[in-house]
Scaffold this active site. Structure first.
Site, PDB file in Angstrom:
ATOM      1  N   CYS A  65      50.979 -42.631  17.869  1.00  0.00           N
ATOM      2  CA  CYS A  65      50.323 -41.348  17.633  1.00  0.00           C
ATOM      3  C   CYS A  65      49.309 -41.475  16.497  1.00  0.00           C
ATOM      4  O   CYS A  65      49.593 -42.107  15.472  1.00  0.00           O
ATOM      5  CB  CYS A  65      51.367 -40.283  17.287  1.00  0.00           C
ATOM      6  N   CYS A  69      52.030 -37.109  10.527  1.00  0.00           N
ATOM      7  CA  CYS A  69      53.173 -36.264  10.164  1.00  0.00           C
ATOM      8  C   CYS A  69      54.254 -37.118   9.503  1.00  0.00           C
ATOM      9  O   CYS A  69      54.794 -38.042  10.121  1.00  0.00           O
ATOM     10  CB  CYS A  69      53.714 -35.563  11.400  1.00  0.00           C
ATOM     11  N   CYS A  72      57.759 -38.093  11.145  1.00  0.00           N
ATOM     12  CA  CYS A  72      57.817 -38.562  12.529  1.00  0.00           C
ATOM     13  C   CYS A  72      57.827 -40.085  12.638  1.00  0.00           C
ATOM     14  O   CYS A  72      56.977 -40.768  12.043  1.00  0.00           O
ATOM     15  CB  CYS A  72      56.635 -37.991  13.316  1.00  0.00           C
ATOM     16  N   CYS A 109      62.570 -30.525  28.701  1.00  0.00           N
ATOM     17  CA  CYS A 109      61.460 -30.472  27.764  1.00  0.00           C
ATOM     18  C   CYS A 109      60.667 -31.769  27.860  1.00  0.00           C
ATOM     19  O   CYS A 109      61.193 -32.843  27.556  1.00  0.00           O
ATOM     20  CB  CYS A 109      61.979 -30.276  26.344  1.00  0.00           C
ATOM     21  N   CYS A 142      59.672 -27.016  29.968  1.00  0.00           N
ATOM     22  CA  CYS A 142      58.910 -26.731  28.752  1.00  0.00           C
ATOM     23  C   CYS A 142      58.058 -27.956  28.443  1.00  0.00           C
ATOM     24  O   CYS A 142      58.556 -29.083  28.479  1.00  0.00           O
ATOM     25  CB  CYS A 142      59.860 -26.433  27.591  1.00  0.00           C
ATOM     26  N   CYS A 202      57.894 -21.511  22.305  1.00  0.00           N
ATOM     27  CA  CYS A 202      59.018 -22.149  21.618  1.00  0.00           C
ATOM     28  C   CYS A 202      58.452 -22.769  20.347  1.00  0.00           C
ATOM     29  O   CYS A 202      57.556 -23.608  20.413  1.00  0.00           O
ATOM     30  CB  CYS A 202      59.638 -23.205  22.530  1.00  0.00           C
ATOM     31  N   ARG A 272      68.060 -22.714  18.622  1.00  0.00           N
ATOM     32  CA  ARG A 272      68.513 -23.990  19.180  1.00  0.00           C
ATOM     33  C   ARG A 272      68.789 -24.992  18.068  1.00  0.00           C
ATOM     34  O   ARG A 272      67.944 -25.208  17.200  1.00  0.00           O
ATOM     35  CB  ARG A 272      67.450 -24.554  20.131  1.00  0.00           C
TER      36      ARG A 272
END
Length: 391
Positions: A65, A69, A72, A109, A142, A202, A272
């Site tokens: 990626c 972040c 992550c 998801c 999702c 979400c 969740r």
């Protein structure tokens, strides 16, 4: 405790607590913890009974990626030894999804690393959504693909997506300390795009990144204002090879207080328990089911989770039941779309302006006595491998 009685009453009326009240939940002592869980549990049972919704993650594209972040394992510069692979084919993703559905998952998801999808990526994911829905009748899908451009949410909706996930993660004030390659406002914009396209939004948070109680309250109140249908509460998994790899700031008790605060602020929303519950809640996971009405089944994106069979046994042993595909997750007023008024204080009466007492002194951040690095295991099975998934 007067505080808890007040919070239960407000939760049953969908009334927003004051910030002072939310901070007070996080500041409660361990001696009062079971009272906090019992109070938030009343609100959870009022809106969701004893049902637990199961969700299943499929990592469509792992690693590499370009975003930075800090939490992550897939970030730019991460040296965590995670799986790295490019896009799964639609049939591969469908096979992975089927394993979760067979284990009891109601929602699949679909997640892909990256800043956001290109139009070609949206085409690819749209085909995957259609394949999964053709092969798994009644399943919810999702998508979680990063920042959305104009028109992309609508295309995902047309392809059959039911929801879109994009977490705020932390407070607006501290967001720049966690990520520099995009902004907090970018994330808010994507959640709003999902809403506008008719997708169930979400959006949630990550706790344990060194934030203060005020930061946690800020992000949960911001989520309430955005009014998503589901709020995932992640607990940081400190991966070696990431900037936050040494951040072990959570105890099981603090995790329960955070979940309780989220339930009081978002009483009628699907709360969740997401990544990190096995690492930080550990043997206290069953208590968390009295606060949250939804969990992920089995493994996560890049880390291993509790075995799917153990998840199901935990739910049954705690006196809860898995929500069926024919059951509607959200309360009637939310499922009908009547609570998305944009103000985030549906049925809130005086809203968040009531109460002028000073906030209680926040408790000192709790650090786990021993970092349980042994509980952080990189995923080596399921999507992107030849091994069977843990579902």
């Amino acid at each position: 405790m007067d505080l808890l009685n007040t919070l239960v009453d407000k939760g049953l009326r969908r009334e927003l607590p004051t910030r002072d009240e939310a901070l007070a939940v996080l500041a409660t002592s361990d001696d009062d913890l079971l009272d906090v869980v019992a109070a938030a549990g009343k609100v959870r049972r009022h809106w969701f009974g004893r049902r637990v919704k199961l969700n299943y993650l499929v990592n469509l594209k792992s690693g590499l990626c370009p975003e930075d972040c800090s939490y992550c394992s897939q970030r730019l510069g991460s040296t965590a030894g995670i799986l790295k692979y490019t896009w799964l084919k639609p049939d591969q993703a469908s096979d992975a999804a089927a394993a979760g559905v067979a284990g009891g998952a109601k929602r699949v998801c679909l997640v892909a690393s990256g800043r956001g999808p290109t139009d070609r990526d949206v085409d690819r994911v749209s085909e995957t959504i259609k394949t999964i829905k053709d092969n798994n009748e009644g399943v919810e899908v999702c998508a979680c693909l990063g920042l959305l451009s104009d028109g992309q949410a609508e295309r995902l909706r047309e392809a059959g997506a039911d929801a879109y996930n994009h977490n705020l993660n932390t407070s607006e004030a501290t967001y720049g300390e966690i990520t520099t390659t995009h902004t907090y406002e970018d994330r808010v914009d994507t959640v709003q795009k999902a809403h506008a396209a008719g997708l169930s939004a979400c959006s949630g948070l990550i706790a344990g990144m060194g934030e203060t109680d005020e930061d946690l309250v800020d992000v949960v109140f911001s989520l309430r204002e955005l009014d998503p249908d589901s709020v995932p509460v992640n607990f940081l998994i400190p991966f070696e090879g990431t900037p936050l790899g040494k951040e072990w700031n959570l105890t099981p008790q603090r995790c329960l207080r955070i979940l309780a605060m989220a339930r009081f602020v978002c009483p009628d929303v699907e709360v969740r328990i997401a990544g990190g519950r096995e690492v930080h809640l550990r043997t206290m996971q069953p208590l968390a089911l009295h606060l949250a009405n939804s969990i992920f089944l089995g493994d996560y994106l890049t880390s291993e989770g509790q075995a799917g069979k153990a998840d199901l046994e935990m739910i049954a042993d705690a006196g809860f039941e898995v929500e069926g595909a024919d059951q509607v997750t959200l309360p009637e007023h939310r499922a009908a779309g009547g609570c998305h008024d944009g103000g985030g204080v549906c049925g809130s009466g005086a809203g968040g302006a009531c109460g002028s007492d000073a906030a209680p002194e926040a408790s000192e951040p709790r650090t786990a006595a021993d970092a349980r690095t042994d509980l952080v295991a990189v995923r080596r099975r399921g999507a992107g491998t030849d091994l069977a998934p843990n579902a």
